[in-house]
Scaffold this motif. Sequence first.
Motif, short mmCIF file in Angstrom:
data_model
loop_
_atom_site.label_atom_id
_atom_site.label_comp_id
_atom_site.label_asym_id
_atom_site.label_seq_id
_atom_site.Cartn_x
_atom_site.Cartn_y
_atom_site.Cartn_z
N LYS A 122 0.82 -1.21 0.00
CA LYS A 122 0.00 0.00 0.00
C LYS A 122 0.86 1.27 0.00
O LYS A 122 0.51 2.27 -0.62
N ALA A 123 1.99 1.20 0.68
CA ALA A 123 2.88 2.36 0.73
C ALA A 123 3.47 2.66 -0.64
O ALA A 123 3.67 3.82 -1.00
N LEU A 124 3.77 1.62 -1.41
CA LEU A 124 4.48 1.78 -2.68
C LEU A 124 3.58 1.96 -3.89
O LEU A 124 4.04 2.37 -4.95
N GLU A 125 2.27 1.69 -3.75
CA GLU A 125 1.44 1.62 -4.94
C GLU A 125 1.27 2.96 -5.66
O GLU A 125 0.92 2.99 -6.84
N ARG A 126 1.61 4.09 -4.99
CA ARG A 126 1.49 5.40 -5.65
C ARG A 126 2.86 6.01 -5.95
O ARG A 126 2.96 7.21 -6.21
N ILE A 127 3.89 5.19 -5.94
CA ILE A 127 5.25 5.73 -6.06
C ILE A 127 5.49 6.40 -7.41
O ILE A 127 6.34 7.29 -7.52
N ARG A 128 4.74 6.03 -8.43
CA ARG A 128 4.92 6.69 -9.73
C ARG A 128 4.50 8.16 -9.70
O ARG A 128 4.90 8.94 -10.55
N GLU A 129 3.69 8.53 -8.71
CA GLU A 129 3.28 9.93 -8.57
C GLU A 129 4.33 10.77 -7.84
O GLU A 129 4.23 11.98 -7.78
N LEU A 130 5.34 10.10 -7.27
CA LEU A 130 6.38 10.78 -6.50
C LEU A 130 7.40 11.41 -7.45
O LEU A 130 7.86 10.79 -8.40
N ASP A 131 7.74 12.70 -7.19
CA ASP A 131 8.76 13.36 -8.00
C ASP A 131 10.07 12.58 -7.94
O ASP A 131 10.42 12.00 -6.90
N SER A 132 10.83 12.61 -9.01
CA SER A 132 12.03 11.78 -9.12
C SER A 132 13.10 12.13 -8.09
O SER A 132 13.94 11.30 -7.75
N ASP A 133 13.07 13.38 -7.59
CA ASP A 133 14.09 13.79 -6.63
C ASP A 133 13.63 13.64 -5.18
O ASP A 133 14.31 14.09 -4.26
N LYS A 134 12.48 13.00 -4.97
CA LYS A 134 11.95 12.81 -3.61
C LYS A 134 12.12 11.35 -3.17
O LYS A 134 12.18 10.44 -3.98
N LEU A 135 12.19 11.17 -1.85
CA LEU A 135 12.36 9.85 -1.26
C LEU A 135 11.05 9.38 -0.61
O LEU A 135 10.23 10.20 -0.21
N LEU A 136 10.90 8.08 -0.51
CA LEU A 136 9.75 7.51 0.20
C LEU A 136 10.28 6.66 1.35
O LEU A 136 11.01 5.70 1.15
N PHE A 137 9.91 7.04 2.58
CA PHE A 137 10.34 6.33 3.78
C PHE A 137 9.29 5.28 4.12
O PHE A 137 8.12 5.60 4.35
N VAL A 138 9.71 4.01 4.16
CA VAL A 138 8.81 2.88 4.37
C VAL A 138 9.24 2.13 5.62
O VAL A 138 10.42 1.76 5.76
N ASN A 139 8.32 1.89 6.54
CA ASN A 139 8.64 1.24 7.81
C ASN A 139 8.89 -0.25 7.63
O ASN A 139 8.22 -0.93 6.85
N VAL A 140 9.87 -0.76 8.41
CA VAL A 140 10.20 -2.18 8.42
C VAL A 140 10.27 -2.65 9.86
O VAL A 140 10.96 -2.04 10.68
N ASP A 141 9.58 -3.73 10.18
CA ASP A 141 9.64 -4.32 11.52
C ASP A 141 10.74 -5.38 11.51
O ASP A 141 10.68 -6.34 10.72
N PRO A 142 11.76 -5.28 12.38
CA PRO A 142 12.84 -6.27 12.41
C PRO A 142 12.36 -7.71 12.63
O PRO A 142 13.02 -8.66 12.21
#
Length: 606
Positions: free
Chosen positions: A86-106
């Motif tokens: 769900k976090a990544l499904e809109r990543i194509r709308e993100l400007d190329s110079d921007k980052l997406l921070f996604v949480n990971v549970d160890p």
Amino acid sequence: MEQLINQCEPPKLISMEDILFDDILKNEKVTSYYQPIVNLRNGEVIGYEALSRGPEKTVFYSPLALIDKAHDRQKIWELEMLFRKKALERIRELDSDKLLFVNVDPEVIKTAEYKTGLTKEYLEEIGGKESSIVFEITERTAIDDYTAFMNVLDNYRNQGYQVAIDDVGAGYSGLKTINEIRPNYIKIDMDLIRNIDKDAFKQALIKAFVDTALTTNIKIVAEGIETKEEMKTLILLGVHAGQGFYLKKPYSGFETLDDDVITRIKDYNQISRNLNEYAQEYHYISNLINSHVNPIYESMAPCITIKNHLDKVEAKSACICENERPVGIIMKHNLDASMSGKYGYSLFANKPISRIMNTSPLVVDYFMPISVVAKSAMERPDDQLFDDVIVTKSGKYQGTVSMKKIFEYTLMYEKNSAKERNPLTGLPGNPVITRVMTDAVSFNNNSCILYVDINEFKVYNDVYGFEKGDIMIKYLADMMNLAVKNKFPHTSFIGHVGGDDFVIVIEGEVNDYYKMAQIILEQFEMDKAHFFTEEHYRSGTINAEDRFGIVRDLALTSISIAGIYGNLNEFQSSDALSEALAKIKKTVKKHGKSMYMLNPAHLYLS
């Protein structure tokens, strides 16, 4: 008989929460919201943190409730993958110079379903790039197997992802984790940010993080910024980036900041630069980037292609990049040396530059102080000592800086610093004070300005001599500097106007302003016995000529403090502020003893 009893036991009841949880997983009833992470230097959005939410008006709207249930049901893998999808499904709308921070549970690496490469496959499917992703390690439980976890992180890094540690200062996110992971970003927990403008201890902690981050090229992100005062203090402390409701609330899309917030960030940075103009830690390496664009190539480019171009444009180096991110550097003299001699040309001309480039160049952030870069550069091996330094912004190549420019800056700084500091006290002099006072009336900013003056100083000089007079001035400067920095370590400025006059700017609570003036007066009165003969100190007077040439008993040296606090933007100009301070000082000096008077700025409204 026991088997028969067990067979007759009623089936375990499934709770309504379990049914709802299973429905969420099966039908993917999770929504992602995106909160901007903002560069606190210029107000630009550097990326967004993806925040997952369950169905509204249910117990699982909170992601923590979902995670707790997933752990209970041993379905943390399924939930983690749903969050990530769900976090990544809109990543194509993100400007190329921007980052997406996604949480990971160890904990996810302990699950039987865990395997690598799934995120990469999904990104290829939806058209995203690994270089745009920052995995946030959210430690809700301690990492008990660092070896296994580091293998996972190494796999992420090798694929081009970056890594952040979340909630530093809370829970298990401690120094051990930072040391083991060596992240690209450290996100400071909101508990350390809350009311930081009023807490000197928190300021000292964050400043320590900032200083460490500068030397390790890690970026600090302050979480949970809720007031403009918190944001301003973080800017003064040099924190790289921030997020929180004051900057922008999470939205379903990739929102930008409101104009008024961006303006305030720029204003506060202007204040910060002028308050600290004389300090090297506020002079950034970006100011030294070569004005012409240095050539960049991919690692498979032939050596001869790069040599011919360097010869043509008379450049000293070429940065080798993959997806705009530096992976190496080649200095022209090293390239020439490799391709010279009897066999050099034929051996290397058509070989990829990766064969001879420096694969571990010094890469620094756009906002790293020049002094820190210079120190890191001088610690390189001798054969790399004079290589150009690569500068990046949000991880992407921006240019290079030659060591010659860094050396020239160092010499120029020392020269200019000497000009702008008072030679006796070493404090900033009039050029810096003028800029600070101009800022005080130019920006909507609550603070306090104190004007400190020694009373009867001419008499002291006449009786004890100029050398003793200089000792008193130096003492007062050191005493006030220590007192001010102790109470306001990162939100203060002290300058030496000249002679026996000083200016102090502090930011805090009104009560603290009065306490500061009181501390300075009491400390001076306590120490001043050291500056007088026992006879003079006991009598409390000096028999000497006054300013009119009349010999009489004059009071011992004391100090006057005139202060104005509040929104200094009430004044039309720095001259108007200076005139108001002068009037207060005149009133205070009439009393002939150590005294202070502070007035609120609103009294001077026209």
